[in-house]
Design a protein around this motif. Sequence first.
Motif, PDB file in Angstrom:
ATOM      1  N   UNK A 104       0.842  -1.201   0.000  1.00 46.56           N
ATOM      2  CA  UNK A 104       0.000   0.000   0.000  1.00 46.56           C
ATOM      3  C   UNK A 104       0.879   1.254   0.000  1.00 46.56           C
ATOM      4  N   UNK A 105       0.279   2.404  -0.266  1.00 45.13           N
ATOM      5  CA  UNK A 105       1.030   3.657  -0.250  1.00 45.13           C
ATOM      6  C   UNK A 105       1.394   4.057   1.167  1.00 45.13           C
ATOM      7  N   UNK A 110      -6.523   3.535   7.849  1.00 44.62           N
ATOM      8  CA  UNK A 110      -7.957   3.663   7.558  1.00 44.62           C
ATOM      9  C   UNK A 110      -8.229   4.294   6.198  1.00 44.62           C
ATOM     10  N   UNK A 111      -7.187   4.757   5.505  1.00 45.21           N
ATOM     11  CA  UNK A 111      -7.389   5.278   4.142  1.00 45.21           C
ATOM     12  C   UNK A 111      -6.879   4.317   3.079  1.00 45.21           C
ATOM     13  N   UNK A 112      -6.402   3.157   3.502  1.00 44.83           N
ATOM     14  CA  UNK A 112      -5.915   2.157   2.543  1.00 44.83           C
ATOM     15  C   UNK A 112      -7.090   1.324   2.042  1.00 44.83           C
ATOM     16  N   UNK A 113      -7.398   1.475   0.759  1.00 44.64           N
ATOM     17  CA  UNK A 113      -8.539   0.756   0.182  1.00 44.64           C
ATOM     18  C   UNK A 113      -8.105  -0.364  -0.760  1.00 44.64           C
ATOM     19  N   UNK A 114      -6.826  -0.773  -0.686  1.00 42.08           N
ATOM     20  CA  UNK A 114      -6.335  -1.853  -1.544  1.00 42.08           C
ATOM     21  C   UNK A 114      -7.148  -3.128  -1.303  1.00 42.08           C
ATOM     22  N   UNK A 115      -7.392  -3.867  -2.371  1.00 47.80           N
ATOM     23  CA  UNK A 115      -8.054  -5.160  -2.226  1.00 47.80           C
ATOM     24  C   UNK A 115      -7.033  -6.156  -1.698  1.00 47.80           C
ATOM     25  N   UNK A 116      -7.395  -6.873  -0.650  1.00 45.76           N
ATOM     26  CA  UNK A 116      -6.453  -7.754   0.044  1.00 45.76           C
ATOM     27  C   UNK A 116      -6.927  -9.209  -0.064  1.00 45.76           C
TER      28      UNK A 116
END
Length: 346
Positions: A104-105, A110-116
């Motif tokens: 992730x960046x 709580x702002x990480x929206x990467x699909x995991x």
Amino acid sequence: HLNDAYDDYLGKAGIRRDGTRGWHDAGDYGKYVVNAGVTVGVLFMAWENFRPQLEKIALGLPETAPGFPEFLKEMKWETDWLLKMQYPDGSGRVSHKLTAVNFEGFIMANTDSSKRFFTEWSSAATADFVAMMAQAARVFKPFDEAYAAKCLAAARVSYDFLRKNPEEKGFKQGDFKTGGYQTRDPDTRLWAAAEMWETTGEPGFLADFEKQAATAGFAIDENWDWDNQGNLGMFTYLLSKKAGKNPAIQDTLMKNCLQIAGNLVEKSAKDVYGRPLGGRYYWGCNGTIARQTVNLFVANQLRPDPQYVNAALNAVGHLFGRNYYNRSFVTGLGINPPMKPHDRRS
């Protein structure tokens, strides 16, 4: 990361399964079974040897495990997640990690929206899982018998799988660019056997451990990290009060443990900062120094000697400020501690 995680790599594209809870890795938001092993293993060992001191610690945690001491609430947060890493098909296989495909960046969690995703299994992760669940079963039993039984049942399923599948299966990164944590599995299988025996007392686990300890040459390692849990298995056996141990194996392991502790004492005495690691510096070396206090603790339990205690105190002194920088290396504690450690936020 409340959307953890998807089963695409387990053959169920687009299907989400609960993978919440658990600890982020050192510098990213991935959750990794293999390097959970060394952390969970040492912390449960700490509880079993220093419970009166640890029970008093207040951590200000949310109420996630009613009736648990705060130290064990934190442990249960991780074991809750680990239980979800076992394949839902009942096979006993355990996913190697839960991450996005790429790191992730540098953003807040709580702002990480990467699909995991749950990844494919590895034999090392499966063996680590067994050891951690076996420890959890005996540590949590006084506080929640049903949960402890769930942990042990999960450990048995995965241990049975490993017995039936003795070949090593590494983890292949494939699409993933996040932490690989690839490692061999003999040390984790050995640790799994030791913890299962300590929890159950069943002779089959003892026999497995003693056979694997012989294959490993009864080695006690001076420098160990996430990729080598062999010491944890050897220490569990050495300190166990259970009947049935082979006296010759106990004697050999004790001799090797005391020899390594002696080496650590010698290096600590010669080093300008009292480091039992001596003058070696590399990424993660403070973790190694902290783990070397475990070697010294076990040696001191087997044959009390002020030299072991003093070498351990030297290690602690170095980590908390007696070093080149005159500052603590531990976030939040000691003199002038680090304020912006390597993680996604900072």
